[in-house]
Design a protein around this motif. Structure first.
Motif, PDB file in Angstrom:
ATOM      1  N   MET A 290     -40.460  36.772 -21.917  1.00 14.52           N
ATOM      2  CA  MET A 290     -39.534  36.788 -23.038  1.00 14.52           C
ATOM      3  C   MET A 290     -39.942  35.732 -24.044  1.00 14.52           C
ATOM      4  O   MET A 290     -40.370  34.644 -23.676  1.00 14.52           O
ATOM      5  CB  MET A 290     -38.114  36.495 -22.551  1.00 14.52           C
ATOM      6  CG  MET A 290     -37.475  37.645 -21.820  1.00 14.52           C
ATOM      7  SD  MET A 290     -35.790  37.267 -21.362  1.00 14.52           S
ATOM      8  CE  MET A 290     -35.972  35.777 -20.429  1.00 14.52           C
ATOM      9  N   ASP A 291     -39.769  36.077 -25.309  1.00 17.08           N
ATOM     10  CA  ASP A 291     -40.060  35.130 -26.374  1.00 17.08           C
ATOM     11  C   ASP A 291     -38.800  34.320 -26.640  1.00 17.08           C
ATOM     12  O   ASP A 291     -37.800  34.858 -27.115  1.00 17.08           O
ATOM     13  CB  ASP A 291     -40.481  35.917 -27.627  1.00 17.08           C
ATOM     14  CG  ASP A 291     -40.731  34.989 -28.788  1.00 17.08           C
ATOM     15  OD1 ASP A 291     -41.129  33.840 -28.533  1.00 17.08           O
ATOM     16  OD2 ASP A 291     -40.526  35.425 -29.927  1.00 17.08           O
ATOM     17  N   LEU A 292     -38.804  33.040 -26.258  1.00 18.92           N
ATOM     18  CA  LEU A 292     -37.616  32.204 -26.462  1.00 18.92           C
ATOM     19  C   LEU A 292     -37.803  31.349 -27.700  1.00 18.92           C
ATOM     20  O   LEU A 292     -38.848  30.751 -27.904  1.00 18.92           O
ATOM     21  CB  LEU A 292     -37.377  31.297 -25.257  1.00 18.92           C
ATOM     22  CG  LEU A 292     -37.166  32.002 -23.918  1.00 18.92           C
ATOM     23  CD1 LEU A 292     -36.837  30.998 -22.841  1.00 18.92           C
ATOM     24  CD2 LEU A 292     -36.066  33.045 -24.009  1.00 18.92           C
ATOM     25  N   GLN A 293     -36.757  31.272 -28.528  1.00 19.09           N
ATOM     26  CA  GLN A 293     -36.841  30.489 -29.757  1.00 19.09           C
ATOM     27  C   GLN A 293     -35.704  29.489 -29.805  1.00 19.09           C
ATOM     28  O   GLN A 293     -34.550  29.872 -29.857  1.00 19.09           O
ATOM     29  CB  GLN A 293     -36.761  31.422 -30.969  1.00 19.09           C
ATOM     30  CG  GLN A 293     -37.796  32.509 -30.935  1.00 19.09           C
ATOM     31  CD  GLN A 293     -37.762  33.351 -32.190  1.00 19.09           C
ATOM     32  OE1 GLN A 293     -37.395  32.887 -33.264  1.00 19.09           O
ATOM     33  NE2 GLN A 293     -38.159  34.601 -32.061  1.00 19.09           N
ATOM     34  N   PHE A 294     -36.056  28.209 -29.738  1.00 21.14           N
ATOM     35  CA  PHE A 294     -35.043  27.162 -29.818  1.00 21.14           C
ATOM     36  C   PHE A 294     -35.070  26.580 -31.217  1.00 21.14           C
ATOM     37  O   PHE A 294     -36.012  25.916 -31.601  1.00 21.14           O
ATOM     38  CB  PHE A 294     -35.295  26.089 -28.762  1.00 21.14           C
ATOM     39  CG  PHE A 294     -35.238  26.631 -27.361  1.00 21.14           C
ATOM     40  CD1 PHE A 294     -34.021  26.752 -26.721  1.00 21.14           C
ATOM     41  CD2 PHE A 294     -36.397  27.051 -26.708  1.00 21.14           C
ATOM     42  CE1 PHE A 294     -33.946  27.270 -25.433  1.00 21.14           C
ATOM     43  CE2 PHE A 294     -36.325  27.572 -25.431  1.00 21.14           C
ATOM     44  CZ  PHE A 294     -35.104  27.679 -24.786  1.00 21.14           C
ATOM     45  N   ASN A 295     -34.002  26.839 -31.962  1.00 19.95           N
ATOM     46  CA  ASN A 295     -33.986  26.528 -33.382  1.00 19.95           C
ATOM     47  C   ASN A 295     -33.032  25.369 -33.666  1.00 19.95           C
ATOM     48  O   ASN A 295     -31.933  25.304 -33.102  1.00 19.95           O
ATOM     49  CB  ASN A 295     -33.551  27.804 -34.133  1.00 19.95           C
ATOM     50  CG  ASN A 295     -33.274  27.542 -35.578  1.00 19.95           C
ATOM     51  OD1 ASN A 295     -32.129  27.344 -35.962  1.00 19.95           O
ATOM     52  ND2 ASN A 295     -34.319  27.514 -36.368  1.00 19.95           N
ATOM     53  N   VAL A 296     -33.456  24.433 -34.488  1.00 20.83           N
ATOM     54  CA  VAL A 296     -32.633  23.250 -34.798  1.00 20.83           C
ATOM     55  C   VAL A 296     -31.306  23.678 -35.426  1.00 20.83           C
ATOM     56  O   VAL A 296     -30.239  23.230 -35.031  1.00 20.83           O
ATOM     57  CB  VAL A 296     -33.386  22.297 -35.749  1.00 20.83           C
ATOM     58  CG1 VAL A 296     -32.480  21.139 -36.156  1.00 20.83           C
ATOM     59  CG2 VAL A 296     -34.644  21.778 -35.097  1.00 20.83           C
ATOM     60  N   GLY A 297     -31.393  24.585 -36.397  1.00 20.11           N
ATOM     61  CA  GLY A 297     -30.191  25.054 -37.084  1.00 20.11           C
ATOM     62  C   GLY A 297     -29.185  25.612 -36.107  1.00 20.11           C
ATOM     63  O   GLY A 297     -27.991  25.298 -36.164  1.00 20.11           O
ATOM     64  N   PHE A 298     -29.667  26.432 -35.152  1.00 22.11           N
ATOM     65  CA  PHE A 298     -28.739  26.993 -34.176  1.00 22.11           C
ATOM     66  C   PHE A 298     -28.066  25.891 -33.384  1.00 22.11           C
ATOM     67  O   PHE A 298     -26.855  25.929 -33.150  1.00 22.11           O
ATOM     68  CB  PHE A 298     -29.451  27.958 -33.222  1.00 22.11           C
ATOM     69  CG  PHE A 298     -28.602  28.283 -32.020  1.00 22.11           C
ATOM     70  CD1 PHE A 298     -27.465  29.060 -32.156  1.00 22.11           C
ATOM     71  CD2 PHE A 298     -28.908  27.768 -30.770  1.00 22.11           C
ATOM     72  CE1 PHE A 298     -26.653  29.333 -31.074  1.00 22.11           C
ATOM     73  CE2 PHE A 298     -28.099  28.031 -29.680  1.00 22.11           C
ATOM     74  CZ  PHE A 298     -26.969  28.816 -29.828  1.00 22.11           C
ATOM     75  N   TYR A 299     -28.836  24.878 -32.968  1.00 18.55           N
ATOM     76  CA  TYR A 299     -28.222  23.842 -32.138  1.00 18.55           C
ATOM     77  C   TYR A 299     -27.206  23.002 -32.910  1.00 18.55           C
ATOM     78  O   TYR A 299     -26.205  22.569 -32.349  1.00 18.55           O
ATOM     79  CB  TYR A 299     -29.284  23.000 -31.429  1.00 18.55           C
ATOM     80  CG  TYR A 299     -29.706  23.718 -30.160  1.00 18.55           C
ATOM     81  CD1 TYR A 299     -28.876  23.698 -29.043  1.00 18.55           C
ATOM     82  CD2 TYR A 299     -30.850  24.501 -30.118  1.00 18.55           C
ATOM     83  CE1 TYR A 299     -29.193  24.409 -27.901  1.00 18.55           C
ATOM     84  CE2 TYR A 299     -31.177  25.224 -28.982  1.00 18.55           C
ATOM     85  CZ  TYR A 299     -30.348  25.169 -27.871  1.00 18.55           C
ATOM     86  OH  TYR A 299     -30.639  25.882 -26.753  1.00 18.55           O
ATOM     87  N   VAL A 300     -27.461  22.812 -34.212  1.00 21.82           N
ATOM     88  CA  VAL A 300     -26.449  22.134 -35.031  1.00 21.82           C
ATOM     89  C   VAL A 300     -25.164  22.966 -35.036  1.00 21.82           C
ATOM     90  O   VAL A 300     -24.064  22.473 -34.763  1.00 21.82           O
ATOM     91  CB  VAL A 300     -26.968  21.914 -36.464  1.00 21.82           C
ATOM     92  CG1 VAL A 300     -25.843  21.446 -37.381  1.00 21.82           C
ATOM     93  CG2 VAL A 300     -28.097  20.898 -36.459  1.00 21.82           C
ATOM     94  N   CYS A 301     -25.311  24.260 -35.300  1.00 19.40           N
ATOM     95  CA  CYS A 301     -24.134  25.153 -35.320  1.00 19.40           C
ATOM     96  C   CYS A 301     -23.456  25.181 -33.956  1.00 19.40           C
ATOM     97  O   CYS A 301     -22.229  25.183 -33.862  1.00 19.40           O
ATOM     98  CB  CYS A 301     -24.546  26.572 -35.700  1.00 19.40           C
ATOM     99  SG  CYS A 301     -25.200  26.700 -37.350  1.00 19.40           S
ATOM    100  N   ALA A 302     -24.276  25.206 -32.900  1.00 22.33           N
ATOM    101  CA  ALA A 302     -23.721  25.314 -31.551  1.00 22.33           C
ATOM    102  C   ALA A 302     -22.884  24.092 -31.215  1.00 22.33           C
ATOM    103  O   ALA A 302     -21.774  24.220 -30.688  1.00 22.33           O
ATOM    104  CB  ALA A 302     -24.846  25.484 -30.534  1.00 22.33           C
TER     105      ALA A 302
END
Lengths: 386, 252
Positions: free
Chosen positions: A183-195
């Protein structure tokens, strides 16, 4: 209703949100853009639920606050800095003030009249943003950042390309990619801020639900008359709930602009307000988790079903003989691609008819059935011994 | 001097003169019953007292303070509580929560931005509510949803809600309507018990003469919007005007 232990709920929720990129990858939803939208609309729905779920006041104007939040944030990007913090703060303050004004006027009425008034206000804001307020909103083009903007707090930009939004140097569109079990996993800074903000927003909403203030709001929903004759002035309570949910919407708008520094008037349109209502009802109004679930489901449908075209369908039914394949594609065609909202509408109707309490009611029913079976089998086990 | 002084209250609904120069003096600590045939204006009168309706003319003073023109929650905060003819409770909430709300209203006033504290941690309010439910004998129904209560229990719950505010004046609109005899007697006992322990002044509207004569210190008779007689229960029983109002002009 099930009595959750709030601490457990909070921890499970935080883990699920933070592991989102891994959990959702198998469903084709593990890419940053969609994950960000899950979290942002989750915040919006959690906030809307404080008004609609607790007090029962159905607002059709929350997209206006979303828009106010986005415009405020983009202005901060233009004037001060590309750091998202000042933008978020201004967005919350502006949408709060805006909600105070709109709420003060619309909360004079309740029921359908309140809904219509909020709808009218939101449409007014939309038209204003589209026309009269063009100097602030940049009309139909939408408000964007430019190279020539002041950004007085940021160092001079000499790269010749537009700067990107950041949080103390961490750029929102930074993504760390890895492959795990194919699986291609993408850990994105923007998502973690929102999370992280979603988790905080969820925590605040739990506190409000469990507070005396929350109890009063629930009392407003079940019998406002009794509350008045019990010595409670209901207006400041409903107004406070309205302002809080407006601030949540403003925060969500700020995050939308932080992920993609652009604000357009179409974000304030009434269809957007309607989809917020759908999210909360679909998930379960008045429940803690429901709104987040509802927001996730709707955004998932929007992103995934709209991308299925006839080629994909032909791929799915490739194994069938030619005429059957064509037939199946013909049947499913109106429900996917451009017709994704048709599927959403059907799902929404089925849920509202069979599960009036939304997805959370479904979850509770399943839980209860399993609970009964467990208890039942325990009784059976006891019976022979007696 | 009375705790509640009503002077020359008039109310018209279109051509109907619903209240015609009503005067009433309720003495502190007493039980004042208002009786009268259907449509006499009894409920209209109570609605004027709690701010649900505004009378056309007249004055209502509670402990020397004017009541008219105030909002319902302000009137309640003065110390006037009302039990309605059909129970007004928070049906979606539990019995316990139903009683906690008036406790909060009594302690915190009409508005308090109390959004961060947990209801779980409000021990004094919880104890107060528990004690109240114990007093009305509903301690075993604490966590039931109020909507699922029987009609009699709903009335008892509403009474508990009003009492937990420690009102100075309690207005009861047919507190035993539609109740079985046993429940009626239990309600009478409850009201008597409250009268003795808390010294709350009560105004009762009632059709059941058994209830009226076992509770009331003073009785006023309302017919066609006007007070036609007032006095001790024994005087009222034999009053010719009262008989006329209730039985029609049978003797003519």
């Amino acid at each position: 209703m099930l009595k959750y232990n709030d601490k457990v709920l909070m921890i499970v929720f935080a883990i699920l949100v933070l592991t989102g990129p891994v959990i959702l990858a198998p469903f084709g939803a593990g890419y940053p853009d969609l994950l960000q939208r899950f979290a942002i609309f989750g915040i919006l729905a959690v906030g809307y639920n404080i008004l609609f779920g607790l007090t029962g006041y159905l607002s059709f104007g929350h997209a206006a606050f979303l828009g106010v939040g986005s415009y405020s944030t983009v202005w901060m990007f233009k004037l001060l800095t590309m750091n998202i913090i000042p933008g978020m703060i201004l967005a919350i303050i502006m949408s709060g003030l805006f909600a105070l004004l709109i709420g003060f006027i619309t909360l004079r009425r309740s029921g359908i009249y309140f809904s219509i008034l909020t709808l009218a206000f939101a449409q007014m804001s939309y038209s204003l943003a589209y026309s009269v307020l063009t100097p602030i909103t940049n009309g139909e083009t939408g408000l964007q950042i430019r190279l020539a903007d002041a950004r007085i707090l940021d160092p001079k930009n000499e790269s010749g390309s537009l700067p990107s939004t950041n949080l103390f140097g961490f750029e929102m569109n930074d993504t760390w990619r890895t492959t795990f079990m194919g699986m291609d996993l993408q850990f994105n800074v923007g998502f973690y801020v929102c999370a992280v903000i979603l988790i905080a927003a969820f925590y605040v909403s739990i506190r409000i639900f469990r507070s005396p203030f929350g109890l009063m709001l629930r009392a407003v929903k079940t019998n406002q008359n009794r509350l008045m004759y019990t010595g409670i002035n209901t207006k400041p309570y409903t107004l406070a709930a309205f302002v809080i949910s407006g601030m949540y919407a403003g925060l969500a708008g700020a995050l939308l602009a932080s992920m993609d520094p652009l604000a357009g008037a179409e974000r304030m349109q009434w269809t957007e307000s309607g989809s917020i209502v759908l999210m909360v009802i679909l998930g379960g109004a008045g429940t803690l988790l429901g709104p987040v679930l509802g927001a996730g489901v709707i955004k998932y449908f929007e992103a995934i079903f709209s991308r299925i075209n006839d080629n994909v369908l032909h791929g799915w039914f490739d194994f069938l003989p030619g005429f059957l394949e064509t037939f199946m594609v013909w049947i499913i065609h109106p429900f996917v691609g451009k017709g994704w909202s048709l599927t959403l509408g059907a799902v929404f109707m089925i849920i509202v008819i069979f599960l009036p309490g939304g997805l959370m009611e479904g979850a509770n029913r399943i839980n209860k059935r399993f609970g009964k079976q467990k208890r039942g089998s325990a009784d059976n086990a006891k019976a022979p011994a007696e | 001097m009375g705790i509640l002084e009503v002077q020359n209250v008039n109310k018209h609904f279109g051509g109907l003169h619903a209240l015609n120069n009503v005067n009433l003096d309720v003495i502190e600590g007493s039980v004042h019953a208002i009786i009268g045939p259907n449509g006499a204006g009894k409920s209209t009168f109570l609605n004027c007292l709690i701010g649900k309706l505004a009378p056309d003319t007249g004055s209502v003073m509670f402990q020397g303070k004017p009541v008219l023109g105030k909002k319902p929650h302000e009137i309640n905060q003065l110390g006037i509580s009302r039990v309605f003819q059909t129970p007004e409770i928070f049906s979606d909430l539990t019995v316990f929560e139903n009683v906690m709300i008036p406790c909060f209203a009594h302690r915190d006033g009409s508005f308090m931005m109390n959004a961060w504290k947990k209801v779980k941690c409000e021990t004094d309010i919880r104890e107060q509510a528990e004690q109240m439910l114990l007093d009305v004998n509903m301690q075993d129904k604490l966590h039931m949803e109020a909507a699922s209560l029987s009609r009699g229990d709903k009335r008892r719950l509403e009474m508990a809600m009003c009492l937990s505010q420690n009102p100075k004046l309690l207005l009861l609109d047919e507190p035993t309507a539609g109740m079985a005899r046993a429940d009626t007697n239990a309600t009478i006992d409850l009201l008597k018990h409250i009268g003795e322990t808390r010294g709350i002044t009560k105004v009762i509207i009632e059709h059941d003469m058994h209830v009226v004569f076992s509770l009331a210190d003073t009785i006023s008779v309302l017919a066609q919007g006007a007070i036609i007689a007032e006095g001790l229960p024994d005087d009222i029983k034999g009053h010719p005007k009262v008989r006329e109002a209730y039985l029609g002009e049978a003797e003519v």
